[in-house]
Design a protein around this motif. Structure first.
Motif: not given
Length: 132
Positions: A56-84
């Motif tokens: 619907x938005x033409x985006x990828x997961x990283x648009x709303x989800x923040x990278x993990x602190x221990x591995x920035x190549x993976x996403x932290x789906x539970x994090x609320x760090x990204x305001x989007x």
């Protein structure tokens, strides 16, 4: 002699099958920090919802989800760090309220008509306003 091999093989196969029933099954991790979606949503249903957002938005997961602190190549789906992510939650609340209030009747074919992210976004990150 041939029947001994068949019986031995059958017993061995039966034992393996029975033991496999007691092996711990690898479970998918339960999603955490769900604030709008149901807490008991299945992994497959959650994937479908997220795939719908991406389309619907033409985006990828990283648009709303923040990278993990221990591995920035993976996403932290539970994090609320990204305001989007909170914007997405608010948009979900908004569409749920609109659909509940205005789009609760079925059309002539019996389909429930409602709005979704794609109704306004049409595959774009930001909805396009038509100037009149």
């Amino acid at each position: 002699m041939h029947y001994r091999k068949t019986i031995t093989f059958s017993i061995l196969l039966g034992t393996v099958v029975m033991l496999s029933a007691f092996m711990p099954q690898q479970q998918e991790p339960k999603p955490t920090n769900l604030k709008v979606l149901p807490k008991n949503i299945s992994h497959d249903d959650l994937d479908k919802v997220m795939d719908g957002f991406k389309a619907a938005l033409g985006v990828k997961c990283g648009y709303c989800h923040s990278p993990r602190k221990d591995n920035p190549k993976k996403l932290d789906f539970a994090s609320d760090e990204n305001p989007k992510k909170e914007i997405a939650r608010n948009m979900m609340r908004m569409t749920n309220k609109i659909n509940k209030k205005y789009f609760h009747e079925k059309d002539k074919e019996g389909k429930l008509i409602n709005i979704s992210c794609a109704s306004c976004h049409n595959g774009k990150e930001e909805p396009v306003t038509i100037k009149i």
